[in-house]
Design an enzyme around this catalytic site. Sequence first.
Site, mmCIF file in Angstrom:
data_model
loop_
_atom_site.group_PDB
_atom_site.id
_atom_site.type_symbol
_atom_site.label_atom_id
_atom_site.label_comp_id
_atom_site.label_asym_id
_atom_site.label_seq_id
_atom_site.Cartn_x
_atom_site.Cartn_y
_atom_site.Cartn_z
ATOM 1 C CD GLU A 1 -2.147 -24.364 -9.884
ATOM 2 O OE1 GLU A 1 -1.966 -23.148 -10.097
ATOM 3 O OE2 GLU A 1 -1.763 -24.928 -8.838
ATOM 4 C CD GLU B 1 -1.578 -20.163 -2.178
ATOM 5 O OE1 GLU B 1 -0.757 -19.566 -2.899
ATOM 6 O OE2 GLU B 1 -1.358 -21.278 -1.691
ATOM 7 C CD GLU C 1 -2.768 -24.683 -3.041
ATOM 8 O OE1 GLU C 1 -1.522 -24.635 -2.894
ATOM 9 O OE2 GLU C 1 -3.409 -23.887 -3.738
#
Length: 496
Positions: free
Chosen positions: A27, A173, A292
């Site tokens: 990321e 998310e 994740e």
Amino acid sequence: MQTAHLTIDPAFRVAPVRRRTFGAFVEHLGRCVYEGIYEPGHPRADDDGFRRDVLDLTRELGVTTVRYPGGNFVSGYRWEDGIGPKSRRPRRLDLAWHSTETNEVGVDEFMRWCRKAGVEPMMAVNLGTRGIAEALDLLEYCNHPSGTALSDLRVANGAKEPHDIRMWCLGNEMDGPWQTGHKTAREYGRLAAETGRAMRVLDRDLELVACGSSGSGMPTFGAWEATVLEETYDVVDYVSCHAYYEEKNGDLGSFLACSTDMEYFIRSVVATADHVGARLKSRKRIDISFDEWNIWYMSRFQAAEPPADWPVAPPLLEDHYHLADAVAFGGLLITLLRNSDRVTAASLAQLVNVIAPIMTEPGGRAWRQTTFHPFAQASRHAAGDVLRVEPVSPSYETAEYGEVPLLHAVATRSDAGVTVFAVNRSTDAPLSLEIDARALGRARITAATTLTDDDVYARNTADDPDRIAPRANPDVEHDPMRVLLPPVSWNVIHLA
């Protein structure tokens, strides 16, 4: 001394070992990209600016897929900023991590890095501040051969062949109030469904991941998955799970048992998905992308003040892992393997510097954190089929999870033999593991390694990178087969 038993039988097959279980995550966060995978001025940088030492460690780690570019970052990301001549790329403020994004690395650079690392890309689209049109534009840029404005732009930018990205995350998310563009389950489910349908018109062979819950402790957990899947069931292939764990208030016993929560998380999401499928009278099965997961001392990050300015690639979330972290981490890996019938993809978050198995110095060294070793060993040795082993083990009482077995284990079997992955959760005593392998014929233990130390909080550093590393386990007996597992240890046992 306490003793645990497990039986290995080829008939106890769970599923094939899923190579995508050994995925990771890159990321635009902290020093993961800049000074992590990419540092043009580094002595070991290649012609594209990628650190060769990090590439070597990525291959050694055994990573199979890499999720990109976020994470929270993706919910404010304009992918067009990261293509074309670098001198013309705009600098942007990243709201997710209070940083300045230079856009020196974008989709084309990431794809070049993936080819060098030998990994499969897993791309996320922005469904926070953007939507269907921007997702289609990115897909056309990446996957269409040529002859359109966006595919020809990719060719002009130096990528003649399509990137051919198969796996796509529909946002990140979106259940989290911290997310830019946070939505209700119904709002997100509708947007994800329409985005996914449109993407499949452009490229029908995609694999799509809907956002599940950001943790089993979310107030909307369960209801979120049910509502999202009501909207997306016929469109997506996976629903995601995210989970992070840390030792709290010195409670090492509960921490070593944190995979108990991961097991609950997986079973709950599977039950919810199957319930929605039954209500919709669908024979399709939704799998889990646990894209994740890691040990993350999130409480430290949440207690810190954000920077007053907007720095470029500041050091963020750089947890330095000790032995106990690696053993808890190994327990999570065992849980993912034990559920390979439904968890068919996973992403360790993240790869470099940011809560990562690989650490780097700017302009300097790279080294393996303690958590590097369970991942690398599992990726290397887990092959063939996952076998269910139901250990008969002494248990201990934890404040967070109640009574938990001392032994957590799984086995895999291939033509090369059987490998047992086992964790001893005891904080103060070895555990004698007896293995019944009569169903394998004349199999014997051929090798056994253990990851342990007298100091459960010992760490690896750039100056002492091998303080915590797998060592041969000398305490092996063959008749009956028995291995002594040290307290707070990750163990790999080979039989042939």
